[in-house]
Design an enzyme around this catalytic site. Structure first.
Site, PDB file in Angstrom:
ATOM      1  N   HIS A  30       0.821  -1.228   0.000  1.00  0.00           N
ATOM      2  CA  HIS A  30       0.000   0.000   0.000  1.00  0.00           C
ATOM      3  C   HIS A  30       0.851   1.273   0.000  1.00  0.00           C
ATOM      4  O   HIS A  30       1.929   1.284  -0.579  1.00  0.00           O
ATOM      5  CB  HIS A  30      -1.001  -0.040   1.162  1.00  0.00           C
ATOM      6  N   GLU A  51      -2.812   0.175   7.863  1.00  0.00           N
ATOM      7  CA  GLU A  51      -1.850  -0.839   7.437  1.00  0.00           C
ATOM      8  C   GLU A  51      -0.621  -0.210   6.780  1.00  0.00           C
ATOM      9  O   GLU A  51       0.508  -0.651   6.998  1.00  0.00           O
ATOM     10  CB  GLU A  51      -2.532  -1.816   6.466  1.00  0.00           C
ATOM     11  N   HIS A 109       2.523  -7.127   4.630  1.00  0.00           N
ATOM     12  CA  HIS A 109       1.151  -6.651   4.816  1.00  0.00           C
ATOM     13  C   HIS A 109       0.651  -6.971   6.217  1.00  0.00           C
ATOM     14  O   HIS A 109       1.246  -7.770   6.930  1.00  0.00           O
ATOM     15  CB  HIS A 109       0.215  -7.332   3.796  1.00  0.00           C
ATOM     16  N   GLU A 111       1.558 -11.760   5.785  1.00  0.00           N
ATOM     17  CA  GLU A 111       0.498 -11.066   6.528  1.00  0.00           C
ATOM     18  C   GLU A 111       0.829 -11.276   8.002  1.00  0.00           C
ATOM     19  O   GLU A 111       0.571 -12.336   8.578  1.00  0.00           O
ATOM     20  CB  GLU A 111      -0.882 -11.667   6.210  1.00  0.00           C
TER      21      GLU A 111
HETATM   22 ZN   LIG Z   1      -2.325  -5.295   2.565  1.00  0.00          ZN
END
Ligand SMILES: [Zn+2]
Length: 421
Positions: free
Chosen positions: A249, A264, A317, A384
């Site tokens: 992002h 995030e 992430h 993640e």
């Molecule tokens: Zn993400």
């Protein structure tokens, strides 16, 4: 560097078979090398491998080397055209079903050559998707389905290595599980000699001379002072390696948003910068796809990695789920590309370290059809770390300690990947 000698001291009363704790790999040193069904030129040629291909070694005979091809087939090459290095096997598989078939190749189409039973721990020599090539107690190698085994990571300990207690107080037990009675409690910072390892437990000798077992997750392992054993030199492993760190992002793409509003894009940038610093300190060339709160397209992330011919791509992430109860750590790789097997191996190493360090639910390593891990040519993973949608995990993701622990764990996983595969 790698260590040719990796012996564990087996203590009297330990009834496990003493199979070697090392695995060998062969690096092809000629432009094109023939691959045959047996250990001489009179055997049928079934293909070839090119220079610098790294192949797990299964056995050696009369100057010929039995190897596992990238597609899982077992074959032979002439030993004159490969360099063999020996490394300690830090990755093991523990059988989780009563009886598990061992096969000659990575699918149920291959012949069954034996079975292994529940709880058996086997060094992993190679893996292809969910299939694991393991070293059997009798010295042979064979394939088992990873669906019926769990991966166990053990530190690269060796004779002469020591533990240092990380927990504030640590139980020392008579045997390698919590079912055994506690025989001593040692405080944080205590140093003790390592005698043996079993699964995630380490047998130590205390300064008092007392011998007992401690849980590996509460200690750090220090290599021996003599320099003869234990651990790998990060500088040697990472120098010359190009690693792309991709904080997800950024800019107009906020990513997931936590219940208290944590974004995030900020969390993963912080973890990414911490990780990049560790990698570059260790000698790697690091490329960050963004080093600030910028909007970066998925295509340009992919292009940065491909044009740099990077050795590894790591996208970072934080997760989200409609249910705030869902939590845990997962790592993705992409199945359908030439470097899928290496991607899977990197994902396993990073996932193992994250789970060990953060202690969140282990969701596991999965296939994911994400642009950055699909379109990049090199081995690539997408981590993640935890769920921002889970209030407890959002609270953790806010802290510098947790972000630092995440970066450290990913760093450790990357080192394992480059040392083992
Ligand atoms: Zn993400």
């Amino acid at each position: 560097m790698f260590f040719a000698c990796f012996l564990l001291v087996l203590i009297l009363g330990l009834s496990r078979p003493a199979y070697a704790e090392t695995v060998k790999k062969a690096i092809v040193t000629t432009a094109v090398l023939n691959v045959r069904t047996g250990p001489s030129t009179s055997y049928e040629r079934i293909g070839s491998v090119t220079e610098n291909t790294v192949l797990p070694v299964l056995s050696e005979q009369n100057g010929w080397v039995q190897i596992c091809l990238p597609d899982g087939r077992i074959a032979w090459v002439c030993g004159d055209y490969v360099t063999i290095t020996e490394i300690s096997s830090s990755l093991k598989a523990r059988v989780t079903t009563n009886v598990l078939n061992v096969r000659t190749g990575p699918s149920t189409d291959y012949d069954r050559i034996g079975t292994v039973t529940l709880g058996t721990v086997l060094p992993v020599q190679y893996s292809l998707e969910e299939w694991l090539l393991v070293k059997l107690p009798d010295g042979r190698s064979g394939w088992i389905s990873g669906t019926y085994a769990e991966l166990v990571y053990t530190e690269n300990t060796a004779k002469g290595s020591k533990i240092v207690v990380d927990a504030s107080a640590l139980n020392v037990r008579e045997g390698p599980s919590t079912n055994h009675p506690v025989i001593a409690v040692i405080p944080q910072g205590t140093v003790a000699d390592i005698l043996a390892e079993e699964n995630d437990w380490i047998q130590v000798r205390l300064a008092s001379g007392k011998v007992g077992w401690v849980a590996g997750r509460y200690v750090s392992v220090k290599p021996s002072d003599s320099g003869e054993g234990g651990g790998v030199d990060a500088g040697d492993l990472l120098s010359g390696k190009v690693i792309v760190i991709d904080p997800g992002h950024g800019g107009t793409s906020t990513g997931a948003i936590g219940p208290t509003g944590l974004l995030e894009k900020y969390v993963v940038l912080d973890v990414g910068l911490r990780l990049a610093a560790k990698l570059s300190d260790a000698g790697a060339t690091v490329i960050l796809t963004r080093n600030g709160d910028r909007t970066v397209s998925l295509e340009s992330r992919e292009k940065m990695a491909n044009s740099a011919h990077a050795d590894l791509f790591v996208s970072i992430h934080a997760n989200a789920h409609p249910s705030s109860l869902v939590g845990g750590t997962e790592t993705y790789y992409y199945k359908g590309k030439a470097t899928s097997t290496s991607s899977f191996q990197a994902a396993v190493q990073i996932q193992n370290e994250l789970v060990k360090a953060l202690g969140l639910r282990n969701i596991g390593v999965k296939h994911g059809n994400f642009h950055v891990i699909r379109e990049t040519k090199m081995p690539a993973v997408l981590v993640e770390i935890a769920f921002l949608s889970n209030p407890k995990e959002e609270a953790l993701l806010k802290t510098a300690d947790f972000r630092e622990a995440s970066a450290k764990a990913i760093f450790a996983g990357i080192l394992n990947y480059f040392s083992f595969f």
